[in-house]
Design an enzyme around this catalytic site. Structure first.
Site, short mmCIF file in Angstrom:
data_model
loop_
_atom_site.label_atom_id
_atom_site.label_comp_id
_atom_site.label_asym_id
_atom_site.label_seq_id
_atom_site.Cartn_x
_atom_site.Cartn_y
_atom_site.Cartn_z
CG HIS A 60 -2.62 -1.27 -4.62
ND1 HIS A 60 -2.39 -1.08 -3.28
CD2 HIS A 60 -1.61 -2.06 -5.07
CE1 HIS A 60 -1.28 -1.72 -2.93
NE2 HIS A 60 -0.80 -2.33 -3.99
CG ASN A 133 2.34 -2.17 -0.17
OD1 ASN A 133 1.38 -1.65 -0.71
ND2 ASN A 133 2.95 -3.23 -0.66
CE1 TYR A 343 3.58 -1.52 -9.34
CE2 TYR A 343 2.19 0.23 -8.53
CZ TYR A 343 2.77 -0.99 -8.36
OH TYR A 343 2.53 -1.71 -7.22
#
Ligand code: NDP
Length: 524
Positions: A60, A133, A343
């Site tokens: 990303h 997404n 993350y």
């Protein structure tokens, strides 16, 4: 940019605020002489320049985003006590970031790829990040495979080139990818605008209401302007002339007052349904068909403000599924659980220990944490006690308000397990439903030509054959149509027969090996 018509520009300074001596000439000993090291202004310009970039996200990397708000339009307090959903009409500030998955910074926006769809809600109970997404499913169901997957979508180690061969090698060796591959190869793989792209939380999450009753939940954002995609040809035509096509489109729309909006909807499954549901509801390679669990409207998300500074607000924005507020919860989805760790960890690496203090990431609710210090920390707790328990008024946990949203498990022996298969679980079924029943005739035709173009470009004969088997398992007609497109319907050699096998003998590693049996052997 500042207004060009400003009559008197401000004085340039060092970052320390001292007026700068000169912008264009270094300090030298005479006209040709060496540059003086004590020219701190020039030296510091070079030093700052060398440090301008933070590491790009490993996935990303290229993103675009904007600020806006979320407004509740339907009461869902029977499902959740989350404060942001407490009453119809309530507004919560948000920031959204849309992204490519595999492409690096500067990669063309319109190239086929799934797209990230992340939203940070600045709620009164802290930040809730829905990090999804533009697809309701994912390529795998266990985070142990994630690094392999991403590397297969990135670049070859020797040439630095991307490789469709790697992609199809991984996908065909990982049959659980079939559903997501089918979506990616439909025109949804080339969205025409971020403003007209649907988004999904993808995973199964949970909610708990004020009475302590819990449900499983899936999140869907439907673009109010409808979902619009490019054909493969249109996407390719934009990639060269304007690699930033989607970024520019989003910014221009907002600047012109054409504020993109989405309706947030949820699917709700009673906790007790999960065990007997026809698909394992925690397997992120599957959807819950709308007919089983209909969409329930929740609210509207609007993007109405462009960032003032792209780096500060978009590049440094950091979303993590671990940011989840009271009344909302996680689930046994293993991919989700892997992302809970991953993350936050990547932002610690990418931006720094105190990334959550940057304005774009900072909670608008009070922060009273015992975490302290570290590089670049500027907000702190003054003289607050640094340990707990303490007798000096330090923060204490509110176990009622902040309690974990839990579920029960069978427990059992620690081991490495596949998901328990439910009645209709298989890797190809929902992908086939999508191809046969959801795509229009034109959508099916495009899916075939998109796949023929992809598999026909640099994929070795071994992997091409495996791709045809895999596609045939999704749908026999799809397999046949792609075989025809590749010119192998009559049993001839695959079109890419000349394509090199990228990890072949040239690298001294022997020819490609069919990994499927050993790959699947460990799965129940
Ligand atoms: P529905 O007809 O109720 O839903 C089909 C959904 O498919 C649509 O609402 C749309 O989801 C989505 N869709 C439409 N075109 C495409 C495309 N080109 N690529 C990917 N998704 C598309 O059927 P079911 O709910 O019974 O599901 C049938 C199949 O539809 C599933 O097997 C799955 O492949 C696919 N699907 C289902 C979704 C769901 O949440 N139920 C979501 C996405 C795909 P949306 O409007 O949310 O974009």
């Amino acid at each position: 940019m500042t207004d060009q018509s400003t009559p008197t520009p401000p004085t340039t300074t060092f970052d320390s605020g001292i007026p700068a001596p000169e912008e264009d000439y270094s300090l030298t000993a005479g006209t040709d002489g060496p540059i003086a090291l004590h020219d701190a202004y020039v030296v510091q310009k070079m030093q700052q320049f060398n440090r301008e970039r933070v590491p790009e996200r490993v996935v990303h990397a290229k993103g675009s985003g904007a600020h806006g708000y979320f407004e509740v339009t339907n009461d869902i307090t029977r499902y959740t006590r989350a404060s942001l959903f407490s009453e119809v009409g309530k507004r919560t500030e948000i920031i959204a970031r849309f992204s490519q998955v595999a492409g690096e910074h500067g990669y063309p926006d319109t190239v086929r790829d799934p797209r990230g769809f992340s939203v940070k809600f600045y709620t009164e109970d802290g930040n809730w990040d829905l990090v999804g997404n533009n697809t309701p499913v994912f390529f795998m169901r266990d985070p142990a495979k994630f690094q392999h997957f991403i590397r297969s979508q990135k670049r070859l180690p020797d040439s630095g080139l991307r490789s469709n061969d790697m992609q199809w090698d991984f996908w065909t060796g990982s049959p659980e990818s079939a559903h997501q591959v089918m979506i990616l190869m439909s025109d949804h793989g080339t969205p025409a605008s971020y403003a007209t792209m649907n988004g999904y939380g993808s995973h199964t999450f949970s909610m708990e209401n004020a009475a302590g009753e819990k449900v499983w939940v899936k999140y869907h954002f439907h673009a109010d302007a409808g979902q619009h995609d490019f054909t493969d040809e249109e996407a390719g035509a934009h990639a060269g002339p304007d690699p930033d096509y989607l970024r520019r489109d989003l910014r221009d729309r907002i600047a012109e007052g054409d504020h993109p909006s989405w309706t947030l909807k949820i699917q709700v499954m009673p906790f007790e349904d999960a065990e007997g549901y026809r698909f394992n509801p925690f397997d992120v390679t599957k959807v819950w068909p709308h007919g089983d669990y209909p969409l329930i409207e929740v609210g509207r998300m609007v993007l109405d403000r462009n960032p003032d500074n792209f780096f500060a607000e978009i590049e440094q924005s950091a979303f993590s599924p671990s940011n989840i507020v009271p009344g909302l919860g996680l689930s046994p989805d293993k991919m989700l659980q892997g992302r809970i760790f991953s993350y936050h960890d990547t932002h610690l690496h990418r931006i720094g220990t105190n990334y959550q203090q940057l304005p774009v990431n900072a909670s608008k609710a009070p922060v009273n944490s015992y975490n302290q210090d570290g590089a670049m920390r500027y907000a702190h707790s003054d003289g607050q006690p640094v340990y707990s328990p303490n007798s000096y008024g330090g923060p204490v946990s509110d176990t009622e308000r902040g309690h974990d949203l839990t579920w029960s498990t069978e427990g059992g022996e620690i081991g490495r397990y596949a998901y328990v298969a439910h009645a209709e679980d298989d890797d190809f079924g929902q992908a086939g439903t999508l191809y046969r029943h959801v795509l229009s005739d034109e959508g099916r035709e495009h899916a075939v030509t998109n796949i023929v173009g992809h598999v026909g470009d640099g994929v070795s004969p071994t992997i091409q054959r495996r791709a045809l088997e895999y596609l045939t398992k999704i749908d026999a007609g799809l397999g046949a149509a792609v075989a025809k497109g590749l010119g192998v319907a009559d049993g001839g050699e695959p079109a890419g027969a000349d394509a090199p096998e990228p990890f072949g003998q040239a690298a001294g590693q022997g020819p490609a090996v069919d990994l499927r049996e050993s790959e699947t052997a460990g799965r129940a």
